[in-house]
Design an enzyme around this catalytic site. Structure first.
Site, short mmCIF file in Angstrom:
data_model
loop_
_atom_site.label_atom_id
_atom_site.label_comp_id
_atom_site.label_asym_id
_atom_site.label_seq_id
_atom_site.Cartn_x
_atom_site.Cartn_y
_atom_site.Cartn_z
N GLU A 183 9.09 10.29 -5.43
CA GLU A 183 8.80 10.71 -4.23
C GLU A 183 9.92 10.02 -3.12
O GLU A 183 10.22 11.04 -2.33
CB GLU A 183 7.75 9.91 -3.52
CG GLU A 183 6.29 10.30 -4.22
CD GLU A 183 5.14 9.55 -3.83
OE1 GLU A 183 4.47 9.79 -2.68
OE2 GLU A 183 4.63 8.56 -4.43
N SER A 190 0.76 -1.11 -0.16
CA SER A 190 0.17 -0.03 0.03
C SER A 190 0.82 1.34 0.12
O SER A 190 2.12 1.05 0.26
CB SER A 190 -0.81 0.00 1.36
OG SER A 190 0.04 0.11 2.49
N LYS A 191 0.27 2.24 -0.24
CA LYS A 191 1.09 3.61 -0.24
C LYS A 191 1.63 3.81 0.93
O LYS A 191 2.85 4.28 0.96
CB LYS A 191 -0.30 4.73 -0.66
CG LYS A 191 0.42 6.01 -0.96
CD LYS A 191 0.39 6.39 -2.38
CE LYS A 191 0.94 7.72 -2.53
NZ LYS A 191 1.66 7.82 -3.88
N ARG A 192 0.79 3.81 2.18
CA ARG A 192 1.43 3.96 3.44
C ARG A 192 2.75 3.07 3.61
O ARG A 192 3.43 3.48 4.44
CB ARG A 192 0.36 3.24 4.51
CG ARG A 192 0.64 3.55 5.87
CD ARG A 192 -0.54 3.65 6.61
NE ARG A 192 -0.98 2.30 6.41
CZ ARG A 192 -0.82 1.16 7.64
NH1 ARG A 192 0.13 1.56 8.38
NH2 ARG A 192 -1.00 0.29 7.44
N HIS A 193 2.85 1.92 3.03
CA HIS A 193 3.78 1.00 3.33
C HIS A 193 5.07 1.13 2.28
O HIS A 193 5.98 0.22 2.26
CB HIS A 193 3.45 -0.55 3.41
CG HIS A 193 2.80 -0.79 4.70
ND1 HIS A 193 1.81 -1.59 4.74
CD2 HIS A 193 3.07 -0.40 5.78
CE1 HIS A 193 1.39 -1.86 6.13
NE2 HIS A 193 2.08 -1.14 6.69
#
Ligand code: GLU
Length: 463
Positions: free
Chosen positions: A247, A237-240
């Protein structure tokens, strides 16, 4: 061995770490064998493809140091070429025109499903000898029995029964070749010997092999790399960390660290963790690719980056950190390279990336009057005794030369001369100089700040 690889991104977004890893594998394999690495932009999804994404992908490739050979190919510019190959298949009887409407095909699929079979086109137009016409597509005449077998570089032998594959469309009714058709033509025309890609494409491969075989073309080697999972072993996921390369770049990661980290996600060379680029090229021969999905580990990436930051020549690190220091809001225009290098030398051991490194300069680049004190440290360390030492040290340093060695000697002279211990003095001095209980070696800090600024900080803390 002749090795020609390619990376074929779809420009529907920035380059993400999964794609970057595939690109790195392809690049390394080509460089290892002294072959070629090509880049192809798969921009046939007209709605979602954007030039800005192509530009961004190319910028990320360059930043990662993945140079490509030959010109860039855009699939949208090659429709006529793909259709020449479709025509070849029609002429040789390996393909046929099909007039079934999408609704009819859906009904066939539904029927198969109802019978508990795999939904597929039933070959209705296979023997009808239709010619071109409004609303007609072209289908590959796939063999009716047998298996498609290939030896995957990552997954080993894969065998698929042709019964699983129906007569796929190779040119749609609107005249556009389909994805699998385009990829085969491109890979052949570009002389690709090794196709390494994400395993989300593994189900396309038997279909593509059927097209190669129908065209009488040599089939390249395939390698399908498993996707990168999150630390929880779920979809990343984006969070991980499912983020774009750009970025990470903006966060101040070093490209060599990201490359090193990503290569190790799915490939190994003994238990070596850190590689120079030359070593990667030397060792990466297409073996030791792990068929099991690897989990993304942000802490390891950070560790890897910290390693490369420590290894970098100071002058180079200073050059890289300058834009991050500007971004952090310090006026670094007056800070010459030597001073920036001194800051890097003092803080690089503690910083995980360039951005954090730049931000860690704050206490030394903020003038005394504006330096915030950490309240806890101030309350605990700036006691009456501490302040007394600061006032006395101010006199000592005022009389000292402002080199690191001289300041070191002056500080120890004061401590020993007064029968003190280092810990009686250092915390107050550190709080006075940094505003908090952290930072590099005290004499180094003072030498960097210079006499005026050092004395101002001691006076302020003593008051
Ligand atoms: N364009 C495809 C993708 O971005 C790659 C297909 C391939 O490598 O064959 O997933």
């Amino acid at each position: 061995m002749n090795v020609v690889t390619r990376f074929a991104p779809s420009p529907t977004g920035h380059l993400h770490i999964g794609g970057a890893r595939t690109a790195i594998f392809c690049w390394l394999l080509a460089r290892h064998y002294g072959g070629q690495f090509h880049l192809r932009i798969e921009d046939t999804d007209l709605l979602r493809s954007k030039q800005e994404y192509t530009d961004s992908i190319l910028a990320s490739m360059r930043w990662l140091g993945l140079d490509w050979d030959g010109p860039l190919n855009y699939q949208t510019q090659r429709t006529a070429l793909y259709n020449q190959y479709v025509d070849r298949l029609l002429e040789s009887g390996h393909a046929y025109w099909c007039s079934c409407t999408p609704e009819e095909v859906e009904a066939m699929r539904e029927k198969a499903r109802a019978q508990g079979l795999k939904p597929r086109y039933n070959g209705c137009c296979r023997e009808r000898n239709l010619g071109p016409g409004e609303g007609r597509c072209v289908r590959l005449k796939a063999p009716l029995a047998g298996k498609v077998v290939f030896d995957d570089l990552v997954k080993g032998t894969i065998a698929v029964d042709v019964n699983e594959l129906d007569d796929m469309v190779i040119r749609r009714a609107d005249g556009m070749p389909t994805y699998n058709m385009a990829v085969v033509v491109d890979d052949h025309e570009m002389g690709i010997t090794h196709v390494i890609r994400g395993d989300d494409h593994v189900s396309n491969t038997p279909r593509q092999i059927l097209i190669y075989e129908a065209l009488g073309l040599p089939v390249p080697r395939f390698g399908h790399v498993p996707m990168i999972l999150g630390p929880d072993r779920q979809k990343l996921s984006k969070r991980h960390g499912a983020r774009a390369v750009i970025e990470y770049q903006n966060d101040g990661l070093l490209p060599q660290a990201l490359v090193n980290y990503l290569v190790r996600l799915g490939w190994s060379h003994g238990d070596q963790e850190i590689f120079t680029r030359e070593e990667l090229i030397e060792y990466f021969d297409g073996s030791n690719l792990n068929p099991a999905a690897a989990a993304f580990d942000p802490a390891k990436l950070e560790w890897c980056n910290a390693h490369f930051m420590r290894e970098l020549p100071l002058a180079e690190l200073a050059g890289l950190v300058r834009p991050f220091a500007e971004q952090a809001g310090y006026d670094v225009s007056g800070l010459d390279d030597g001073r920036l290098e001194a800051l890097c030398r003092m803080f690089r051991e503690r910083a995980a990336n360039l951005k954090a490194l730049a931000e860690s300069f704050a206490p030394l680049l903020t003038p005394a009057a504006a330096l915030p004190f950490d309240e806890k440290a101030a309350a605990k360390k700036l006691t009456e005794a501490g302040k007394g030492h600061l006032a006395a040290l101010r006199e000592v340093f005022a009389a000292s030369e402002f080199t690191q060695d001289a300041l070191e000697a002056a500080l120890h002279g004061y401590i020993e001369g007064n029968g003190l211990k280092f810990k009686d003095v250092a915390p107050a001095l550190r709080t006075a100089l940094m505003g908090f209980m952290g930072g590099p070696h005290l004499p180094e800090i003072m030498a960097f700040l210079g006499k005026e600024e050092t004395l101002a900080r001691l006076a302020r803390a003593a008051a």
